[in-house]
Write a protein that holds these residues in place. Structure first.
Motif, PDB file in Angstrom:
ATOM      1  N   GLY A 175       2.627   2.097  -3.409  1.00  0.00           N
ATOM      2  CA  GLY A 175       1.473   2.439  -4.430  1.00  0.00           C
ATOM      3  C   GLY A 175       0.933   3.711  -3.852  1.00  0.00           C
ATOM      4  O   GLY A 175       0.405   4.000  -5.336  1.00  0.00           O
ATOM      5  N   LYS A 176       1.007   3.859  -3.243  1.00  0.00           N
ATOM      6  CA  LYS A 176       0.233   5.634  -2.692  1.00  0.00           C
ATOM      7  C   LYS A 176       1.306   6.369  -2.673  1.00  0.00           C
ATOM      8  O   LYS A 176       1.298   7.469  -3.569  1.00  0.00           O
ATOM      9  N   HIS A 177       2.859   6.306  -1.949  1.00  0.00           N
ATOM     10  CA  HIS A 177       3.536   7.267  -1.735  1.00  0.00           C
ATOM     11  C   HIS A 177       5.107   7.208  -2.735  1.00  0.00           C
ATOM     12  O   HIS A 177       5.729   8.101  -2.649  1.00  0.00           O
ATOM     13  N   CYS A 203       3.077  15.138  -0.376  1.00  0.00           N
ATOM     14  CA  CYS A 203       4.048  14.063  -0.029  1.00  0.00           C
ATOM     15  C   CYS A 203       5.419  14.334   1.257  1.00  0.00           C
ATOM     16  O   CYS A 203       5.941  14.084   1.560  1.00  0.00           O
ATOM     17  N   TRP A 215       7.698  14.541  -6.068  1.00  0.00           N
ATOM     18  CA  TRP A 215       7.182  14.822  -5.363  1.00  0.00           C
ATOM     19  C   TRP A 215       5.511  15.133  -5.125  1.00  0.00           C
ATOM     20  O   TRP A 215       6.304  16.504  -4.817  1.00  0.00           O
ATOM     21  N   PRO A 251       3.900   5.639  -7.418  1.00  0.00           N
ATOM     22  CA  PRO A 251       3.588   6.941  -8.436  1.00  0.00           C
ATOM     23  C   PRO A 251       4.666   8.063  -9.096  1.00  0.00           C
ATOM     24  O   PRO A 251       4.438   8.485 -10.059  1.00  0.00           O
ATOM     25  N   TRP A 285       0.876  -0.998  -0.463  1.00  0.00           N
ATOM     26  CA  TRP A 285       0.047  -0.174  -0.224  1.00  0.00           C
ATOM     27  C   TRP A 285       0.857   1.400  -0.329  1.00  0.00           C
ATOM     28  O   TRP A 285       0.555   2.349  -1.312  1.00  0.00           O
ATOM     29  N   THR A 286       1.981   1.535   0.699  1.00  0.00           N
ATOM     30  CA  THR A 286       2.856   2.582   1.199  1.00  0.00           C
ATOM     31  C   THR A 286       3.801   2.607  -0.487  1.00  0.00           C
ATOM     32  O   THR A 286       3.532   3.407  -0.827  1.00  0.00           O
TER      33      THR A 286
END
Length: 83
Positions: A50-52, A82, A78, A55, A47-48
């Protein structure tokens, strides 16, 4: 060439082809190679990423990453949220 052999024998030489691996691919493989991680930890790591991370930097080859890039460095890698 001799320098490469000396470094290789001391375990200091790194294959330049390995640096071409994208961060996203490396991170996924890193997680997959750790069978003792708890399922919740695997979920959190993915999750981390994919989210932060992926991308913004997932497309980058490992040999192109540097500390300011990873930290954001104000260079637009960024999003502001973030930093």
């Amino acid at each position: 060439m001799e320098l490469s052999r000396n470094r290789s024998s001391r375990g200091e030489w790194i294959d330049p082809e390995r640096g071409k691996v994208r961060l996203r691919d490396y991170a996924e493989r890193w997680i997959a190679e750790r069978p003792n991680l708890r399922p919740r930890t695997v979920h959190l790591y993915r999750w981390t990423l994919g989210k932060h991370v992926t991308p913004y930097l997932g497309y980058m080859p490992l040999n192109r990453l540097d500390t300011p890039m990873v930290r954001g460095g104000g260079r637009g890698y960024w999003p502001r949220a973030c930093r």
